[in-house]
Design a protein around this motif. Structure first.
Motif, PDB file in Angstrom:
ATOM      1  N   LEU A  11       9.539  -0.478  -5.942  1.00 13.13           N
ATOM      2  CA  LEU A  11       8.502  -1.049  -5.089  1.00 13.13           C
ATOM      3  C   LEU A  11       7.290  -0.134  -5.109  1.00 13.13           C
ATOM      4  N   ARG A  38       8.882 -10.450 -18.736  1.00 12.24           N
ATOM      5  CA  ARG A  38       9.069 -10.432 -17.295  1.00 12.24           C
ATOM      6  C   ARG A  38       9.252 -11.839 -16.779  1.00 12.24           C
ATOM      7  N   ALA A  40       9.063 -13.887 -12.961  1.00 14.87           N
ATOM      8  CA  ALA A  40       8.883 -13.979 -11.518  1.00 14.87           C
ATOM      9  C   ALA A  40       9.742 -15.128 -10.990  1.00 14.87           C
ATOM     10  N   PRO A  88      -0.096  -7.533  -7.391  1.00 14.35           N
ATOM     11  CA  PRO A  88       1.033  -8.316  -6.877  1.00 14.35           C
ATOM     12  C   PRO A  88       1.556  -9.329  -7.889  1.00 14.35           C
ATOM     13  N   ASP A  90       2.049  -8.902 -10.889  1.00 13.18           N
ATOM     14  CA  ASP A  90       2.917  -8.235 -11.867  1.00 13.18           C
ATOM     15  C   ASP A  90       4.373  -8.188 -11.390  1.00 13.18           C
ATOM     16  N   THR A  91       4.618  -8.634 -10.182  1.00 10.89           N
ATOM     17  CA  THR A  91       5.966  -8.631  -9.622  1.00 10.89           C
ATOM     18  C   THR A  91       6.904  -9.510 -10.429  1.00 10.89           C
ATOM     19  N   GLN A 119      13.906  -4.639 -11.580  1.00 19.66           N
ATOM     20  CA  GLN A 119      12.990  -5.312 -10.672  1.00 19.66           C
ATOM     21  C   GLN A 119      11.752  -4.460 -10.411  1.00 19.66           C
ATOM     22  N   VAL A 120      10.598  -5.090 -10.533  1.00 18.64           N
ATOM     23  CA  VAL A 120       9.319  -4.466 -10.172  1.00 18.64           C
ATOM     24  C   VAL A 120       8.698  -5.319  -9.068  1.00 18.64           C
ATOM     25  N   THR A 121       8.384  -4.694  -7.948  1.00 24.09           N
ATOM     26  CA  THR A 121       7.751  -5.386  -6.837  1.00 24.09           C
ATOM     27  C   THR A 121       6.475  -4.660  -6.468  1.00 24.09           C
ATOM     28  N   VAL A 122       5.364  -5.397  -6.488  1.00 27.77           N
ATOM     29  CA  VAL A 122       4.059  -4.828  -6.156  1.00 27.77           C
ATOM     30  C   VAL A 122       3.583  -5.471  -4.862  1.00 27.77           C
ATOM     31  N   SER A 123       3.417  -4.661  -3.841  1.00 30.60           N
ATOM     32  CA  SER A 123       2.979  -5.179  -2.542  1.00 30.60           C
ATOM     33  C   SER A 123       1.463  -5.111  -2.418  1.00 30.60           C
TER      34      SER A 123
END
Length: 124
Positions: A11, A38, A40, A88, A90-91, A119-123
Motif C-alpha cells: 500500500l 496487471r 484491477a 490510484p 495503478d492499483t 497486490q499494489v494499492t495506491v491510495s
C-alpha cells in the motif's frame, strides 16, 4: 517446471514509489523475454511492460511511460519493475510473465508462464 514468484507489492500513497521483483526458477531462461501485466477488480489483465533477454529492448503501456522502468538481472534470474509517481489507477494485482523469444507482446495469451501476482494499492 517454470516458477515465477513476485514480491514487493503493498500500500502506497499517490505520488509514491514501489519496486516489484520477480524471481524465476525451474529452467534456464536464456532467450526468454519477460514482462509485467496487471489486473484491477472487474477488469481484464492489462499489459504493463516487457523486456528482451538481453535487456536491449523494452516496451511500455502508454499510461506508465516515463513513470515505470522494467529491468532484469540475468545472473540472478530476477525481473524488476520500478514504479514511480504512482496513481490510484495503478492499483491492481501485478503479474510477472515470461516466454521464449524476443517478442515484446501486449497480448496476455502469448505468455505461457505466469506468477501468482502481488497486490499494489495506491491510495489517493
Amino acid at each position: 517446471q517454470v516458477q515465477l514468484i513476485e514480491s514487493g507489492g503493498g500500500l502506497v500513497q499517490a505520488g509514491g514509489s514501489l519496486r516489484l521483483s520477480c524471481a524465476a526458477s525451474g529452467r534456464a531462461f536464456s532467450g526468454f523475454s519477460m514482462g509485467w501485466f496487471r489486473q484491477a477488480p472487474g477488469t481484464e489483465r492489462e499489459f504493463v511492460a516487457a523486456i528482451t533477454w538481453t535487456g536491449s529492448s523494452t516496451r511500455y503501456e502508454d499510461s506508465v511511460k516515463g513513470r515505470f522502468t522494467i529491468s532484469r538481472d540475468n545472473a540472478k534470474n530476477t525481473l524488476y519493475l520500478q514504479m514511480n509517481s504512482l496513481k490510484p489507477e495503478d492499483t491492481g494485482v501485478y503479474y510477472c510473465v515470461t516466454m521464449y523469444g524476443d517478442g515484446l507482446y501486449k497480448s496476455s495469451s502469448v505468455y505461457p508462464y505466469w506468477g501468482q501476482g502481488t497486490q499494489v494499492t495506491v491510495s489517493s
